[in-house]
Design an enzyme around this catalytic site. Structure first.
Site, PDB file in Angstrom:
ATOM      1  CG  ASP A  72      -5.435   3.797   1.063  1.00 58.04           C
ATOM      2  OD1 ASP A  72      -5.430   2.595   0.652  1.00 58.04           O
ATOM      3  OD2 ASP A  72      -4.584   4.295   1.649  1.00 58.04           O
ATOM      4  CD  GLU A  73     -12.239   0.875  -1.869  1.00 53.07           C
ATOM      5  OE1 GLU A  73     -12.544  -0.314  -1.657  1.00 53.07           O
ATOM      6  OE2 GLU A  73     -12.921   1.904  -1.746  1.00 53.07           O
TER       7      GLU A  73
ATOM      8  N   GLY B 112       0.786  -1.187  -0.070  1.00 49.35           N
ATOM      9  CA  GLY B 112      -0.080  -0.174   0.133  1.00 49.35           C
ATOM     10  C   GLY B 112       0.763   1.264  -0.075  1.00 49.35           C
ATOM     11  CB  SER B 113       4.141   2.002   1.815  1.00 47.88           C
ATOM     12  OG  SER B 113       3.691   1.463   2.946  1.00 47.88           O
TER      13      SER B 113
ATOM     14  CE1 TYR C 283       0.953   3.789   8.994  1.00 51.48           C
ATOM     15  CE2 TYR C 283       0.141   2.405   7.232  1.00 51.48           C
ATOM     16  CZ  TYR C 283       1.187   2.806   8.286  1.00 51.48           C
ATOM     17  OH  TYR C 283       2.411   2.291   8.221  1.00 51.48           O
TER      18      TYR C 283
ATOM     19  CE  LYS D 188      -5.915  -1.895   8.547  1.00 48.92           C
ATOM     20  NZ  LYS D 188      -5.862  -1.380   9.983  1.00 48.92           N
TER      21      LYS D 188
ATOM     22  CB  THR E 100      14.069  -5.130  -9.327  1.00 48.07           C
ATOM     23  OG1 THR E 100      15.383  -3.988  -9.110  1.00 48.07           O
ATOM     24  CG2 THR E 100      14.765  -5.990 -10.144  1.00 48.07           C
TER      25      THR E 100
HETATM   26  C1  LIG Z   1      -1.955  -0.599   5.454  1.00 47.90           C
HETATM   27  C2  LIG Z   1      -2.400   0.518   4.908  1.00 47.90           C
HETATM   28  C3  LIG Z   1      -1.600   0.902   3.886  1.00 47.90           C
HETATM   29  C4  LIG Z   1       0.055   0.763   3.750  1.00 47.90           C
HETATM   30  O1  LIG Z   1      -0.129  -0.489   3.183  1.00 47.90           O
HETATM   31  P1  LIG Z   1       1.541  -1.261   3.498  1.00 47.90           P
HETATM   32  O2  LIG Z   1       1.241  -2.683   2.929  1.00 47.90           O
HETATM   33  O3  LIG Z   1       1.498  -1.456   4.932  1.00 47.90           O
HETATM   34  O4  LIG Z   1       2.462  -0.493   2.954  1.00 47.90           O
HETATM   35  C5  LIG Z   1      -2.027   2.281   3.042  1.00 47.90           C
HETATM   36  N1  LIG Z   1      -3.363   2.582   3.213  1.00 47.90           N
HETATM   37  C6  LIG Z   1      -4.066   2.050   4.184  1.00 47.90           C
HETATM   38  C7  LIG Z   1      -5.610   2.313   4.111  1.00 47.90           C
HETATM   39  C8  LIG Z   1      -3.680   0.838   4.927  1.00 47.90           C
HETATM   40  O5  LIG Z   1      -4.449   0.240   5.994  1.00 47.90           O
END
Ligand SMILES: *Cc1c(COP(=O)(O)O)cnc(C)c1O
Length: 438
Positions: free
Chosen positions: A238-239, A109-110, A136, A241, A295
């Site tokens: 941002d889906e 997600g990051s 987050y 989680k 990579t």
């Molecule tokens: C956990 C999370 C992220 C980041 O994902 P990672 O896999 O930890 O990099 C981004 N957005 C949301 C809403 C999250 O819960």
């Protein structure tokens, strides 16, 4: 393997640790993890939602085995590979028309949110970004730079970032009040220091999970969508989680009746393997080449696992299961709330649920220590869950989407004992030494 937790401390750095109790596992199956002491732990966290199909799901095992027995390279940077193309085609079929352009793959997600943050600015020529306090969006420099979670207070923010409050219906007394406060704040910002024509994108979490499993008031994101359309601002959902079935709909934004321009997937997408995806309009997603790459992005084994996750969500009706079992779990939590005043509020959708713990219901003072003690005691009694929230007082429930009704009820039964023990002072606060959580 007994003593794994202590051995870990002698070999592995603590920098990625977010620990709530001394959990050490050697295996797992379905909704259960196997501790190194042989205990079966009912997993209501699913590694923060990443183990979306539970542990050792046969469909993922089969897909990974197949992808590894005839491996189409390790990356999509310099070659097309079949699992990635199949996965991209599948993801495009799941999103609304306005987002149905191209797919980018990452590991997490990051890196996905970081890529979107850079991409929207580069592609639109607009320099500002809107996001929420408490949000987050990741743990890398670029994703922390657009996040608002207090656990990242020291992180450098992108220069054009403006954070607005996320509506908190419980704290505000009503969802209508919560909605009005935030919408008024945004209108005020647009009229003063944040000219909307300079805003490239608005990052939203359709449920703000790490901020406290906050469910947006009815009509809130519809109003945000209207503002975004009026000013040509890209709406980014941002889906990571709460998406892909967890809320009882395929996409969490669907509950709000909106259509984002850009959708970010992660965590549960890989069913436990590292993969993330961004889906958005062709003009934005193709604005440059060699713009954001690592990579082993587009790894065919991870892509094959993700495709198996999406296919299994459909073949096992897991969206419907999340809605149905979510109701069982939620009802159970609400019954606990009737008996234990430490639960101030139960909220969420499907299998993305939260229980906010308070010192007393009048003041709604956060029971942060109570939350830490509760998850610790739950672990002792065989239930794995963590807490979230900007005040560290919201128990988070993100079990596998495959959770059964019996498992949901069993977890609630354990939680009943947990709360009774915490309230009666039977959990010694000394156990928390070394488990500061977040
Ligand atoms: C956990 C999370 C992220 C980041 O994902 P990672 O896999 O930890 O990099 C981004 N957005 C949301 C809403 C999250 O819960």
């Amino acid at each position: 393997m007994f003593g794994l937790y202590a051995r870990e401390a002698r070999s592995i750095s603590r920098m990625a640790h977010l620990r709530f109790f001394p959990q050490a596992v050697v295996g797992g199956s379905g909704a259960y993890l196997t501790g190194d002491d042989g205990r079966q732990l009912l997993d209501f966290a699913a590694s923060w939602g990443a183990a979306s199909l539970g542990h050792s799901h046969p469909a993922i095992r089969e897909a990974v085995n197949r992808a590894l027995s005839d491996q189409a390279g390790a990356s999509y940077l310099s070659t097309a590979n079949e699992p990635c193309v199949l996965l991209a085609e599948k993801l495009l079929s799941l999103v609304p028309e306005r987002a149905r352009g191209r797919v980018w793959f990452g590991h997490s997600g990051s890196d996905a949110n970081e890529t979107v943050a850079r991409m929207v600015v580069a592609a639109t020529g607009r320099s500002r970004i809107l996001a929420f306090e408490g949000a987050y969006h990741g743990g890398t420099v670029g994703s922390m730079a657009i996040s608002g979670h207090p656990a990242q207070q020291g992180a450098v923010k992108v220069p054009g970032l403006t954070l607005v409050p996320y509506p908190d219906s419980y704290a505000s007394g009503s969802s209508e009040a919560a909605k009005e406060i935030v919408l008024a704040r945004i209108e005020e910002l647009f009229a003063t220091e944040v000219p909307p024509e300079e805003v490239a994108a608005f990052f939203i979490e359709p449920i703000q999970s790490d901020g406290g499993m906050l469910v947006p008031p009815d009509g809130f994101f519809k109003a945000i969508e209207t503002l975004c359309r009026r000013h040509g601002i890209l709406l980014v959902s941002d889906e990571v989680k709460v998406g892909l079935g967890r809320t009882g709909m395929m996409h969490a934004y669907e509950h709000s009746g909106i259509e984002p321009d850009i959708i970010v997937f992660g965590k549960g997408l890989g069913g436990g393997l590292p993969i993330s995806a961004v889906v958005g309009p062709e003009a934005i997603m193709n604005h440059a080449v060699a713009f954001s790459l690592q990579t082993v992005h587009g790894n065919p084994v991870c892509a094959a696992a993700a495709l198996a996750v999406l296919e299994t969500i459909e073949s096992e009706n897991l969206v419907e299961n999340a809605a149905r079992i979510g109701t069982v779990l939620r009802d159970g939590l609400e019954q606990l709330a009737r008996r234990h005043s430490i639960i101030g509020n139960v909220r969420g959708r499907g299998l993305a649920l939260g229980a906010e713990l308070v010192v007393d219901r009048e003041s709604r003072m956060p029971a942060s220590r109570g939350s830490a003690l509760a998850v610790y005691r739950a672990f002792e009694l065989g239930l794995v869950l963590y807490y979230v929230g900007v005040r560290s007082n919201v128990l988070e429930f993100t079990p596998p989407l495959t959770l059964s009704e019996a498992e949901a009820r069993k977890g609630v039964d354990i939680l009943e004992k947990v709360l009774a023990d915490v309230i009666a002072g039977r959990v010694n606060a000394d156990v928390l030494a070394g488990f500061q959580g977040w």
